[in-house]
Scaffold this active site. Structure first.
Site, PDB file in Angstrom:
ATOM      1  N   GLN A 153      -8.762  22.330  79.195  1.00 53.35           N
ATOM      2  CA  GLN A 153      -9.507  21.247  78.844  1.00 53.35           C
ATOM      3  C   GLN A 153     -11.151  21.416  78.965  1.00 53.35           C
ATOM      4  OE1 GLN A 153      -9.339  17.882  77.433  1.00 53.35           O
ATOM      5  NE2 GLN A 153     -11.484  17.952  77.898  1.00 53.35           N
ATOM      6  N   GLY A 282      -6.631  10.674  78.596  1.00 55.21           N
ATOM      7  CA  GLY A 282      -5.548  10.244  77.638  1.00 55.21           C
ATOM      8  C   GLY A 282      -4.994  10.962  76.539  1.00 55.21           C
ATOM      9  N   MET A 284      -7.312  14.403  73.947  1.00 54.29           N
ATOM     10  CA  MET A 284      -8.334  15.235  73.786  1.00 54.29           C
ATOM     11  C   MET A 284      -8.111  15.710  72.453  1.00 54.29           C
ATOM     12  SD  MET A 284     -11.423  16.783  74.673  1.00 54.29           S
ATOM     13  CE  MET A 284     -11.912  17.673  73.201  1.00 54.29           C
ATOM     14  N   ASN A 286      -8.645  17.997  70.255  1.00 53.70           N
ATOM     15  CA  ASN A 286      -8.905  19.648  69.912  1.00 53.70           C
ATOM     16  C   ASN A 286      -8.254  19.749  68.416  1.00 53.70           C
ATOM     17  OD1 ASN A 286      -9.671  20.584  72.256  1.00 53.70           O
ATOM     18  ND2 ASN A 286      -7.451  20.130  73.088  1.00 53.70           N
ATOM     19  N   GLU A 310      -7.888   9.785  68.920  1.00 54.00           N
ATOM     20  CA  GLU A 310      -7.899  11.312  68.761  1.00 54.00           C
ATOM     21  C   GLU A 310      -7.839  11.838  67.147  1.00 54.00           C
ATOM     22  OE1 GLU A 310      -8.792  12.171  71.286  1.00 54.00           O
ATOM     23  OE2 GLU A 310      -8.220  10.873  72.732  1.00 54.00           O
ATOM     24  N   GLU A 332     -18.162   9.387  70.477  1.00 53.33           N
ATOM     25  CA  GLU A 332     -17.049   8.357  71.119  1.00 53.33           C
ATOM     26  C   GLU A 332     -17.316   7.086  70.597  1.00 53.33           C
ATOM     27  OE1 GLU A 332     -14.581   9.504  72.455  1.00 53.33           O
ATOM     28  OE2 GLU A 332     -15.146  11.357  73.188  1.00 53.33           O
ATOM     29  N   TYR A 395     -18.233   4.716  74.640  1.00 56.18           N
ATOM     30  CA  TYR A 395     -17.352   4.268  73.776  1.00 56.18           C
ATOM     31  C   TYR A 395     -17.630   2.690  73.067  1.00 56.18           C
ATOM     32  CZ  TYR A 395     -14.766   7.989  75.753  1.00 56.18           C
ATOM     33  OH  TYR A 395     -14.148   9.301  75.866  1.00 56.18           O
ATOM     34  N   ARG A 569      -3.695  11.082  85.106  1.00 62.62           N
ATOM     35  CA  ARG A 569      -4.830  10.783  84.139  1.00 62.62           C
ATOM     36  C   ARG A 569      -5.736   9.975  84.848  1.00 62.62           C
ATOM     37  NH1 ARG A 569      -3.571   6.684  78.908  1.00 62.62           N
ATOM     38  NH2 ARG A 569      -5.788   6.734  78.322  1.00 62.62           N
ATOM     39  N   LYS A 571      -8.349   8.060  84.271  1.00 68.81           N
ATOM     40  CA  LYS A 571      -8.572   6.688  83.822  1.00 68.81           C
ATOM     41  C   LYS A 571      -7.787   5.623  84.504  1.00 68.81           C
ATOM     42  CE  LYS A 571      -8.626   3.578  79.930  1.00 68.81           C
ATOM     43  NZ  LYS A 571      -7.719   3.476  78.775  1.00 68.81           N
TER      44      LYS A 571
END
Ligand code: BES
Ligand code: ZN
Length: 615
Positions: A153, A282, A284, A286, A310, A332, A395, A569, A571
């Site tokens: 990550q 939650g 990522m 990639n 994502e 974001e 966000y 996670r 969050k």
């Protein structure tokens, strides 16, 4: 100098080169990326599960945008460097290097002596078990319980803990990789993946599109493949593969919807890698392969906005990238806006608006807790770890800003503006100043009189929310509110509320909007009527557990412990720890839960929660 900067900016906009730097210097890298540029990376790594190390070498294919310099400076954190050699077009020769003192936020500089005509730099190294960007899971921490698992990550500044690189989102590289694993464990990367598992433990990956280094990603484990559509597939442990493929079967529809709105998906395949539950995020983004928490597999697609999010990064973030971590809102905020437009086109505006309302409520709550300076979109984070400045602001405030622009200019023109933005800045980075210049030219001056420059500056540079911030309103939630009020006034019984038809969003709104005067006794009534403590939806469970902690409703404690031990996670768990440690009794419980849970958490989550207990 200023003129020069503007000239460079203009060159960038017309697209002469993606590795040309017209932005504010990125404080979070110590590399000399403005003098030497890596254009391509070759990795040759062995994944050693016993030692919890990546071992091998990396080759940087470099060029000098402003003429030859004698040094290449790279970012590293907790790496062991064995040897460095240079290639000048004829032969390899070893060279001298120095690993600098460790900076608490940025890690250690690796300074490498170059010679004229150096075109490639090879570094033999290994990562250490405590690498901040890697997590090594024991078999016990996986779904199958038999084989280990590892994943990276890297956002924001953790790629440097597993590769010596110029770790800045201002720069882009293509990469290729040869990865060795034990033959029963399959590696996978954010690159072209061969869906067939070859069982010889040797894999080759190619990433032909240029990406910032924080998007280079790797995972390895008992990972299997299941196609969902011509362009989408799920990779996961076999135990959860089918459930994930079912939950996320709308992914292709989401891609089609986004292409219609914002132009072509430029990355070929779009796959999802479902990680074990200790994944600290939650999701990522990639490229070609989003990493996804299994906590959103709810059985009813109620939490798939995460996939929309994502996926949206394939336009905002991966294609057009924030140039420094001060500009995270450009990644974001745009992505939250695009995410919601995808949800609207695939699932309808009722659901999209409910998600807006829930987001804005979270933001408003967040705004009351954050220092004013951290509520500015163009945040100051020099000297700080970007992880510590992370919040709902980039966000949801970012999303509201774009909703405000949409409201001012109208959907038709604003959508066209965004399509052009993604096209003009494709495979480039942009900072807040560059964005300001771009909207001045392409929105404010093009359609004058719709929004003032003062208001735009206020959105970008001032704390809190401007008065003009859109206030999403959901009729569905008004009905929930009415039922709530009738119950609280003693006019109806809980079993007469039509909750059978409620969506997860209505439940979240209901729980989050119970009044501060709600009592333990009332929570017990709710629990009896709706069995909330045993809900299988992880978001509802989070909201309910949080409220229960705040009200001292300790019948949830067993469930709370299970939840916090089994999920990593951030969050979902960090707010629960924060709420618990506010009282001495809660603090004790938090301690005993953390003792059990900590070994299973990601280093990032451990860092966040360790810091809470130190306060
Ligand atoms: N790119 C982020 C995760 C991230 C941001 C990691 C900044 C490190 C630094 C990812 O796209 C994200 O936003 N994930 C959210 C999901 C969401 C739907 C808001 C998360 O993990 O909760
Ligand atoms: Zn995101």
């Amino acid at each position: 100098m200023k003129l020069f900067t503007h000239l460079l900016l203009a060159l960038c906009i017309v697209g002469l080169s993606s590795n040309t730097f017209a932005f504010e210097r990125d404080w979070h890298t110590q590399s000399n990326y403005q003098q030497v540029v890596t254009n391509h990376i070759t990795l040759d790594l062995q994944v050693d599960f016993d030692k919890k190390q990546l071992i091998g070498n990396i080759v940087h294919h470099i060029s000098f945008p402003n003429g030859y310099v004698k040094q290449l400076v790279l970012d590293t954190r907790d790496l062991d460097i064995h040897k460095v050699s240079l290639f000048t077009g004829k032969k390899w020769q070893s060279t001298r290097f120095v690993l600098g003192q460790k900076d608490a936020v940025r890690g250690s500089r690796l300074s490498i002596e170059l010679v004229k005509n150096t075109s490639q730099v090879k570094i033999s190294y290994n990562s250490r078990p405590q690498a901040s960007g890697l997590q090594w899971l024991s078999p016990q921490q996986t779904a199958g319980k038999k084989l280990p698992f590892m994943f990276s990550q890297s956002q924001a500044i953790h790629a440097r803990s597993w590769m010596p690189i110029q770790d800045t989102p201002a720069m882009r590289v293509t990469y290729s990789a040869d990865i060795k694993t034990p033959s029963n464990l399959r590696p996978i990367m954010s690159a072209k993946n061969d869906p067939v598992w070859n069982n010889n433990g040797q894999y080759h990956f190619e990433m032909p599109q240029a990406i910032p280094t924080y998007l280079i990603a790797i995972a390895a484990g008992n990972i299997q493949h299941k196609a969902m559509s011509k362009q989408t597939a799920v990779y996961a442990e076999p135990e959860i593969l089918d459930a994930a493929a079912k939950e996320f079967e709308d992914t292709q529809t989401m891609i089609d919807a986004t292409e219609k709105l914002y132009g072509p998906y430029r990355w070929g395949e779009y796959d999802l890698l479902i990680l074990p539950p200790s994944f600290p995020f939650g999701g990522m983004e990639n490229p070609r392969l989003s990493f996804i928490t299994p906590t959103v597999i709810a059985g009813d697609k109620s939490l798939v906005s995460l996939i929309a999010h994502e996926l949206a990064h394939s336009w905002s973030g991966n294609l057009v990238t924030n140039a420094t971590w001060r500009d995270l809102w450009l990644n974001e905020g745009f992505t939250s806006y695009v995410e919601n437009r995808i949800m609207e086109s695939v699932y309808g505006s009722k659901r999209a608006i409910m998600e807006q309302v829930l987001g804005v409520q979270d933001l408003k709550h967040n705004l009351t807790e954050l220092p004013a300076a951290d509520t500015i979109l163009h945040i100051k984070i020099q000297g700080r770890d970007p992880d510590d400045a992370f919040s709902d602001v980039p966000y949801v405030k970012g999303q509201l800003f774009l909703m405000r622009l949409e409201e001012c200019f109208g959907r038709k023109d604003f959508d066209q503006f965004l399509r052009n933005y993604f096209e003009n800045y494709a495979f480039k980075s942009i900072d807040t100043a560059g964005f300001k210049a771009y909207i001045s030219a392409n929105l404010l001056n093009k359609y004058p009189g719709k929004i003032t420059q003062i208001e735009v500056n206020q959105w970008l540079e001032s704390p809190g929310l401007p008065k003009t911030a859109p206030q999403p309103h959901s009729d569905v939630f008004v009905k929930v509110q009415q039922q709530r009020d009738l119950w609280l006034a003693g006019k109806i019984k809980l079993n007469t509320i039509p909750t059978n038809h409620w969506t997860v969003h209505e439940w979240l709104f209901f729980i989050n909007n119970l009044p501060p005067t709600i009592t333990k006794k009332q929570l017990a009534q709710l629990d009896l009527a709706f069995d909330l403590t045993q809900t299988t939806n992880n978001e509802i469970a989070h909201a309910w557990l949080l409220l229960s902690i705040e009200k001292g409703y300790n019948k949830v404690n067993t469930r709370l412990t299970d939840y916090m031990v089994s999920i990593g996670r951030r969050k979902l768990i960090v707010p629960l720890y924060k709420a618990l440690i506010k009282t001495s009794e809660g603090r004790q419980l938090a301690h005993s839960i953390y003792k059990k849970a900590r070994p299973g958490y990601h280093p990032l989550a451990q860092g966040t929660i360790d810091a809470l207990f130190k306060k």
